[in-house]
Design a protein around this motif. Sequence first.
Motif, PDB file in Angstrom:
ATOM      1  N   ALA A   1      77.216  53.341  68.388  1.00 18.51           N
ATOM      2  CA  ALA A   1      75.901  52.743  68.624  1.00 18.51           C
ATOM      3  C   ALA A   1      76.007  51.480  69.467  1.00 18.51           C
ATOM      4  CB  ALA A   1      75.223  52.436  67.286  1.00 18.51           C
ATOM      5  N   LEU A   2      76.994  50.641  69.158  1.00 16.67           N
ATOM      6  CA  LEU A   2      77.160  49.406  69.930  1.00 16.67           C
ATOM      7  C   LEU A   2      77.569  49.701  71.366  1.00 16.67           C
ATOM      8  CD1 LEU A   2      78.887  47.043  67.332  1.00 16.67           C
ATOM      9  CD2 LEU A   2      76.447  47.282  67.886  1.00 16.67           C
ATOM     10  N   ALA A   3      78.332  50.763  71.569  1.00 13.34           N
ATOM     11  CA  ALA A   3      78.700  51.150  72.943  1.00 13.34           C
ATOM     12  C   ALA A   3      77.459  51.551  73.734  1.00 13.34           C
ATOM     13  CB  ALA A   3      79.716  52.297  72.904  1.00 13.34           C
ATOM     14  N   ARG A   4      76.533  52.257  73.077  1.00 12.76           N
ATOM     15  CA  ARG A   4      75.302  52.650  73.760  1.00 12.76           C
ATOM     16  C   ARG A   4      74.423  51.445  74.063  1.00 12.76           C
ATOM     17  NH1 ARG A   4      75.409  56.526  69.603  1.00 12.76           N
ATOM     18  NH2 ARG A   4      73.650  55.525  68.535  1.00 12.76           N
TER      19      ARG A   4
ATOM     20  N   PRO B   1      67.297  41.603  46.314  1.00 13.35           N
ATOM     21  CA  PRO B   1      66.284  41.311  47.335  1.00 13.35           C
ATOM     22  C   PRO B   1      66.692  41.834  48.712  1.00 13.35           C
ATOM     23  CG  PRO B   1      67.557  39.338  46.859  1.00 13.35           C
ATOM     24  CD  PRO B   1      68.018  40.388  45.881  1.00 13.35           C
ATOM     25  N   MET B   2      66.719  43.157  48.846  1.00 12.46           N
ATOM     26  CA  MET B   2      67.083  43.774  50.119  1.00 12.46           C
ATOM     27  C   MET B   2      66.288  45.062  50.290  1.00 12.46           C
ATOM     28  SD  MET B   2      70.851  45.364  49.319  1.00 12.46           S
ATOM     29  CE  MET B   2      71.051  46.760  48.197  1.00 12.46           C
ATOM     30  N   VAL B   3      66.195  45.511  51.537  1.00 11.41           N
ATOM     31  CA  VAL B   3      65.563  46.789  51.852  1.00 11.41           C
ATOM     32  C   VAL B   3      66.611  47.664  52.530  1.00 11.41           C
ATOM     33  CG1 VAL B   3      63.243  45.853  52.043  1.00 11.41           C
ATOM     34  CG2 VAL B   3      64.715  45.896  54.063  1.00 11.41           C
ATOM     35  N   THR B   4      66.497  48.976  52.335  1.00 11.92           N
ATOM     36  CA  THR B   4      67.451  49.898  52.945  1.00 11.92           C
ATOM     37  C   THR B   4      66.737  50.869  53.870  1.00 11.92           C
ATOM     38  OG1 THR B   4      67.326  51.380  51.032  1.00 11.92           O
ATOM     39  CG2 THR B   4      69.112  49.753  51.052  1.00 11.92           C
ATOM     40  N   VAL B   5      67.405  51.208  54.961  1.00 12.81           N
ATOM     41  CA  VAL B   5      66.897  52.168  55.940  1.00 12.81           C
ATOM     42  C   VAL B   5      67.855  53.353  55.957  1.00 12.81           C
ATOM     43  CG1 VAL B   5      66.289  52.552  58.348  1.00 12.81           C
ATOM     44  CG2 VAL B   5      65.944  50.290  57.328  1.00 12.81           C
ATOM     45  N   PRO B   6      67.420  54.553  55.549  1.00 15.85           N
ATOM     46  CA  PRO B   6      68.328  55.707  55.539  1.00 15.85           C
ATOM     47  C   PRO B   6      68.841  56.034  56.939  1.00 15.85           C
ATOM     48  CG  PRO B   6      66.315  56.163  54.291  1.00 15.85           C
ATOM     49  CD  PRO B   6      66.078  54.883  55.042  1.00 15.85           C
ATOM     50  N   LEU B   7      70.125  56.330  57.030  1.00 14.50           N
ATOM     51  CA  LEU B   7      70.747  56.665  58.310  1.00 14.50           C
ATOM     52  C   LEU B   7      71.220  58.114  58.359  1.00 14.50           C
ATOM     53  CD1 LEU B   7      72.891  53.439  58.945  1.00 14.50           C
ATOM     54  CD2 LEU B   7      70.602  53.976  59.813  1.00 14.50           C
TER      55      LEU B   7
ATOM     56  N   SER C   1      73.100  54.122  54.374  1.00 17.05           N
ATOM     57  CA  SER C   1      71.905  53.367  54.744  1.00 17.05           C
ATOM     58  C   SER C   1      72.286  52.050  55.395  1.00 17.05           C
ATOM     59  CB  SER C   1      71.049  53.062  53.504  1.00 17.05           C
ATOM     60  OG  SER C   1      70.696  54.237  52.821  1.00 17.05           O
ATOM     61  N   ALA C   2      71.345  51.501  56.141  1.00 13.73           N
ATOM     62  CA  ALA C   2      71.452  50.131  56.645  1.00 13.73           C
ATOM     63  C   ALA C   2      70.693  49.232  55.691  1.00 13.73           C
ATOM     64  CB  ALA C   2      70.880  50.022  58.048  1.00 13.73           C
ATOM     65  N   ALA C   3      71.343  48.208  55.173  1.00 19.55           N
ATOM     66  CA  ALA C   3      70.712  47.283  54.224  1.00 19.55           C
ATOM     67  C   ALA C   3      70.405  45.965  54.928  1.00 19.55           C
ATOM     68  CB  ALA C   3      71.624  47.042  53.027  1.00 19.55           C
ATOM     69  N   LEU C   4      69.198  45.440  54.688  1.00 19.51           N
ATOM     70  CA  LEU C   4      68.736  44.183  55.269  1.00 19.51           C
ATOM     71  C   LEU C   4      68.177  43.306  54.157  1.00 19.51           C
ATOM     72  CD1 LEU C   4      66.653  45.846  58.115  1.00 19.51           C
ATOM     73  CD2 LEU C   4      68.865  44.751  58.444  1.00 19.51           C
ATOM     74  N   ARG C   5      68.256  41.999  54.341  1.00 18.11           N
ATOM     75  CA  ARG C   5      67.648  41.110  53.359  1.00 18.11           C
ATOM     76  C   ARG C   5      66.132  41.271  53.370  1.00 18.11           C
ATOM     77  NH1 ARG C   5      71.281  37.811  55.662  1.00 18.11           N
ATOM     78  NH2 ARG C   5      69.725  36.628  56.828  1.00 18.11           N
ATOM     79  N   ALA C   6      65.545  41.275  52.195  1.00 22.65           N
ATOM     80  CA  ALA C   6      64.097  41.385  52.085  1.00 22.65           C
ATOM     81  C   ALA C   6      63.449  40.027  52.321  1.00 22.65           C
ATOM     82  CB  ALA C   6      63.716  41.911  50.703  1.00 22.65           C
ATOM     83  N   GLY C   7      62.157  40.036  52.597  1.00 18.76           N
ATOM     84  CA  GLY C   7      61.421  38.784  52.662  1.00 18.76           C
ATOM     85  C   GLY C   7      60.877  38.429  54.022  1.00 18.76           C
ATOM     86  N   SER C   8      61.445  38.998  55.082  1.00 19.13           N
ATOM     87  CA  SER C   8      60.929  38.707  56.419  1.00 19.13           C
ATOM     88  C   SER C   8      61.304  39.848  57.351  1.00 19.13           C
ATOM     89  CB  SER C   8      61.486  37.383  56.960  1.00 19.13           C
ATOM     90  OG  SER C   8      62.895  37.443  57.084  1.00 19.13           O
ATOM     91  N   GLU C   9      60.577  39.942  58.460  1.00 20.04           N
ATOM     92  CA  GLU C   9      60.888  40.963  59.448  1.00 20.04           C
ATOM     93  C   GLU C   9      62.244  40.674  60.088  1.00 20.04           C
ATOM     94  OE1 GLU C   9      59.199  43.763  60.409  1.00 20.04           O
ATOM     95  OE2 GLU C   9      57.946  43.332  58.677  1.00 20.04           O
ATOM     96  N   PRO C  10      63.079  41.709  60.296  1.00 20.23           N
ATOM     97  CA  PRO C  10      64.366  41.462  60.946  1.00 20.23           C
ATOM     98  C   PRO C  10      64.184  40.980  62.379  1.00 20.23           C
ATOM     99  CG  PRO C  10      63.954  43.814  60.751  1.00 20.23           C
ATOM    100  CD  PRO C  10      62.893  43.127  59.953  1.00 20.23           C
TER     101      PRO C  10
ATOM    102  N   ASP D   1      67.791  50.538  64.904  1.00 18.27           N
ATOM    103  CA  ASP D   1      67.182  51.656  65.634  1.00 18.27           C
ATOM    104  C   ASP D   1      68.263  52.526  66.296  1.00 18.27           C
ATOM    105  OD1 ASP D   1      64.710  50.748  64.870  1.00 18.27           O
ATOM    106  OD2 ASP D   1      64.278  49.758  66.782  1.00 18.27           O
ATOM    107  N   ALA D   2      69.290  51.895  66.852  1.00 21.49           N
ATOM    108  CA  ALA D   2      70.371  52.661  67.488  1.00 21.49           C
ATOM    109  C   ALA D   2      71.137  53.480  66.468  1.00 21.49           C
ATOM    110  CB  ALA D   2      71.303  51.703  68.234  1.00 21.49           C
TER     111      ALA D   2
END
Length: 291
Positions: free
Chosen positions: A111-114, A161-167, A268-277, A286-287
């Motif tokens: 993904a980082l290469a793209r 306090p985190m949200v996950t995005v299925p990959l 999944s990708a995990a992000l801290r909850a509480g604000s938009e990334p 997204d990648a």
Amino acid sequence: MTLDPWRLRLLTQFADRGTVRAVAAALSLSPSAVSQQLTVLEREARATLLDRHGRRLVLTPDGARLVEHAREILDRIDVAERDLAGRGAAPVGPVRIAAFSSALSALIIPALARLAAAHPLLEPSTVESEPHESVPALLRGECDLAVVAEVGDAPLPRGAPMVTVPLVTDRLVTVVSTDRAAPAGLAELAESPWVLDSASSYLSDLVLRRCRQAGFEPRVVARYRSFGMMLQHVEAGTAVTVLPELAIDPRYRVHTAVVEPVVRRSVSAALRAGSEPRPAVQVVVDALRRR
């Protein structure tokens, strides 16, 4: 007196790490300096934030409430600083990513290469980290994104306090050398020597549980953090193993078969909850989803 963000960060670090000494070691400070700053924070907050139980300091109810506010405050400060620096609308700047080995090789590095050509101002950095390490690091603010995995009997912590995005979802597979047939079940490998991931890792614990459920204790002859080393060991015919499908590198000549009953692993990708990334973080997520 007003609440100082630096001292608020010390308080959240104390909540995450549990001792003044651990906070001091993480931030390259002396324990006495940390203690002094937390005492000043109590004066600023006009409340008792810490209480001594024997030789240990613990958060009071007021301290725990302030930790919750502090996390939100510090996240908003971070967003504001990046916005004022011109980073609020474009995917630029640092993105710190923590992930386990097979996710790094199969998901993150491609993904980082793209992304490199499309977003040259993106500054990604990666570190190999098991979910039990990367989730606390994410919540402490030490990384921006954690790629984690869970199966039914090893879930991620609930209520964090985190949200996950299925990959992606993959399965566990047995891995044997090409001079033998892929087994119909784990029990067929009970007498074989095994190579496993490092002790107490997420994958090692999972494989041990599955072997025990199949009625045997595997005879472990080698342990490696590198899946490449594990696959090389199997290719040589000196051991067998179980790996996630994402970890199977086609450069190694091995036979694989899905473990029965099927063990599915959710990544999944995990992000801290509480604000938009931040846009830089969002473009990486997204990648990863477009794999």
